[in-house]
Design an enzyme around this catalytic site. Structure first.
Site, PDB file in Angstrom:
ATOM      1  N   LYS A 192     -20.993  -1.179 -27.389  1.00 47.77           N
ATOM      2  CA  LYS A 192     -20.588  -0.127 -26.451  1.00 47.77           C
ATOM      3  C   LYS A 192     -19.178  -0.408 -25.964  1.00 47.77           C
ATOM      4  O   LYS A 192     -18.841  -1.572 -25.673  1.00 47.77           O
ATOM      5  CB  LYS A 192     -21.579  -0.092 -25.277  1.00 47.77           C
ATOM      6  CG  LYS A 192     -21.356   1.028 -24.279  1.00 47.77           C
ATOM      7  CD  LYS A 192     -22.470   1.022 -23.228  1.00 47.77           C
ATOM      8  CE  LYS A 192     -22.308   2.143 -22.215  1.00 47.77           C
ATOM      9  NZ  LYS A 192     -23.442   2.172 -21.245  1.00 47.77           N
ATOM     10  N   SER A 227     -25.765   6.398 -20.763  1.00 46.23           N
ATOM     11  CA  SER A 227     -24.368   6.458 -21.152  1.00 46.23           C
ATOM     12  C   SER A 227     -24.085   5.739 -22.479  1.00 46.23           C
ATOM     13  O   SER A 227     -22.988   5.881 -22.998  1.00 46.23           O
ATOM     14  CB  SER A 227     -23.494   5.852 -20.052  1.00 46.23           C
ATOM     15  OG  SER A 227     -23.767   4.468 -19.899  1.00 46.23           O
ATOM     16  N   SER A 272     -29.246   3.911 -18.911  1.00 48.15           N
ATOM     17  CA  SER A 272     -28.232   4.072 -19.957  1.00 48.15           C
ATOM     18  C   SER A 272     -28.581   3.401 -21.279  1.00 48.15           C
ATOM     19  O   SER A 272     -27.912   3.650 -22.283  1.00 48.15           O
ATOM     20  CB  SER A 272     -26.875   3.565 -19.464  1.00 48.15           C
ATOM     21  OG  SER A 272     -26.329   4.465 -18.530  1.00 48.15           O
TER      22      SER A 272
END
Lengths: 474, 94
Positions: free
Chosen positions: A80, A158, A182
């Protein structure tokens, strides 16, 4: 042509050691797949071919020299884009930071390198991990995260790119982060397995801070087996990255052998959450519970009565408002993708300290009460989300804004508890559904065992979207 | 002193929390503080209304927290460790 990235981590590791493939071939396959399907899904921020091929070459050289760094040795992964990588942009999903470059690696990246892993890409995410209050999918400078099963559906956030890339078979696993949903949300929406570790289990050093007391970093992969292997490599409660000075219980060795407790597992079922779910999600949850009943006992439970969501909201808002005060003062928020994010967190700049401290005081009580409940079970289970991934064009208010009833996500994240989400089938519009298992603090081993037991009896985690990568290396 | 009838702001927003007059006054004061400090960042009335709704939600959240009784000894979860750098060989003994 068969997919060179198919199979789990253990299978890929065996193929490397048998000579059926090489770390370089795997890295090249992942890079090609990410360039094609990853871009199509808005899952990629930055490909890292130079680094990946260098790490793959080193992995091959190490094996040739008799140095075996374990199951992740030579296996490609994506991170990420809130994890710092030296010399490679780390944009935190935000256009104003697209040229941000750190001179150091995040602790997780360091640990994966030490385990012989190969970083092939920085993966897309919602801008600032959603901390500015986005209300629709188009909230990243790389565009809305597209679902691996339906490109017109949201990938979740996210950790959008991590979820979609793993589901589409572009990488065997990815690293995500969770402040509140997330990891579990994009994992469930994309039909993969996601593990949110206990707060403090994995070092946050070098990761973007949204909420110092709620941020966690964890693996997103195709199975509980793979999540266990990755967690074993990244778990590192060092004092620089963890807010806790005391050392948590050690993780067990990831043997990939299902270890059921004597007498079977004990599952608490958050029945109210099942009842509140969309019909197809609820039906899949019931089917999953029937499978869990084969390996343990099920008892309906209710969470202790606390305003979990209110406390978690106040804590995240206060900490995020402080963490990004300078970002706002410098006018950078004006460059965010979602219009609502451009004025996000202004509200929280005036959040009273007494409200924040009250939430922290309440957290301790809630954590004690939750632990007393969890001590009687190996896991409490509920649908991960009450619905499947919404269309990209749908405002969140029409999905997330409705009365959701009791939620494991709010309670678990407030109190720093681990959880794993496993795919349970498909619901509306053919999109994946998931079941979340939440356990006691530092109880990841038991959660992984329970998830392995479920996946040993189901094949949902082996399903791949029709468009999953079959790209061959150049 | 008890509050009279609660009020809901923004008749067009069915999700807006219902606030007591006291809570409404707190929300209005906080919005005024945001406007004073960050008003130049609010492009239009829609932005101002958006921030106002967010503050109302926060005030409502705080009210939810206050419904849970807490005692004086209920400490917040704060992990504060007094700092001391590692000792070195050259440290002077006093």
């Amino acid at each position: 042509m068969s997919d060179p990235l198919s199979g789990g981590i253990a299978d890929l590791a065996a193929r490397i050691r048998s000579g059926a493939t090489t770390p370089t071939r795997l890295a090249e396959a992942a890079l090609a797949a990410l360039e094609a399907d990853g871009r199509r899904l808005n899952a990629v921020v930055t490909l890292t071919p130079d680094l990946a091929l260098a790490e793959a070459a080193r992995a091959e050289a190490d094996l040739a020299a008799g140095i075996d760094r374990g199951p992740l040795h030579g296996i490609p992964y994506g991170a990420k884009d809130l994890l710092a990588t030296a010399g490679i942009p780390t944009a935190w999903g935000a256009g104003p930071l697209k040229d941000q470059v750190f001179d150091h690696d995040a602790a997780v990246v360091e640990r994966l390198r030490a385990a012989g892993a190969t970083l092939v890409a920085k993966l897309a995410m919602v801008e600032i991990a959603g901390g500015f209050g986005y209300e629709q999918a188009n909230a990243s400078f790389t565009g809305p995260g597209r679902n691996a099963w339906d490109a017109d559906a949201w990938a979740g956030g996210s950790s959008s790119g991590s979820g979609a890339a793993v589901a589409a078979g572009l990488v065997p696993y990815a690293i995500g982060s969770e402040t509140w949903g997330s990891i579990t949300t994009p994992a469930a929406f994309n039909g993969i397995t996601g593990l949110r570790p206990t707060y403090g289990r994995v070092s946050r050093r070098g990761a973007m801070a949204l909420s110092w007391t709620m941020d966690k970093i964890g693996p997103m992969a195709r199975s509980a087996d793979d999540c266990g292997l990755v967690l074993a490599a990244i778990a590192d409660p060092d004092s620089a990255g963890s807010a806790r000075g005391d050392r948590p219980p050690a993780l067990g060795a990831s043997t990939q052998v299902v270890s059921a407790p004597a007498g079977g597992f004990r599952f608490g079922v958050l029945r109210a959450a099942v009842a509140a779910a969309d019909p197809a999600v609820a039906a899949n949850a019931e089917a999953a519970l029937a499978v869990l009943a084969e390996v343990g006992t099920l008892v309906d439970v209710e969470l202790p009565d606390f305003p979990y969501a209110a406390a978690a909201s106040v804590i995240v808002l206060a900490e995020a408002a402080a963490a990004f005060e300078d970002f706002i003062a410098d006018g950078l928020a004006a460059g965010l993708a979602a219009p609502e994010d451009r004025v996000g967190l202004l509200d929280a700049q005036t959040l009273p300290a007494v409200d924040y401290l009250r939430a922290l005081r309440l957290r301790r009580l809630a954590g004690c009460a939750l632990d007393a409940l969890l001590a009687r079970y190996d896991a409490i289970v509920a649908p991960t989300l009450l619905f499947v991934a919404p269309p990209l064009s749908a405002p969140f208010a029409s999905y997330f804004g409705r009365d959701a009833g009791p939620s494991l996500g709010a309670a678990g994240n407030l109190c720093g508890l681990p959880a794993i989400t496993v795919p349970t089938g498909f619901g509306d519009r053919g999109l994946p559904t998931g079941l979340e298992l939440m356990g006691r603090a530092f109880g990841e081993d038991r959660l992984l065992d329970a998830a392995r037991a479920y996946q040993a009896r189901t094949d949902w985690h082996t399903r791949r979207p029709p468009s999953a990568a079959t790209t061959t290396p150049p | 002193m008890s509050d009279p009838e609660p009020t809901r702001s923004g008749a067009t927003d069915p999700d807006a929390p219902t606030l007591s007059p006291t809570a409404r006054a707190v929300a209005d004061a906080r919005l005024a503080a945001v406007v004073a400090r960050h008003g130049h960042r609010l492009a239009d009335n829609e932005d101002r209304a958006r921030v106002g709704r967010a503050i109302e939600r926060q005030v409502d959240l705080a009210e939810q927290l206050r419904r849970v009784p807490l005692a004086n000894h209920d400490e917040p979860e704060i992990d504060f460790v007094p700092f001391r750098a590692p000792d070195t060989d050259t440290e002077t003994t006093l």
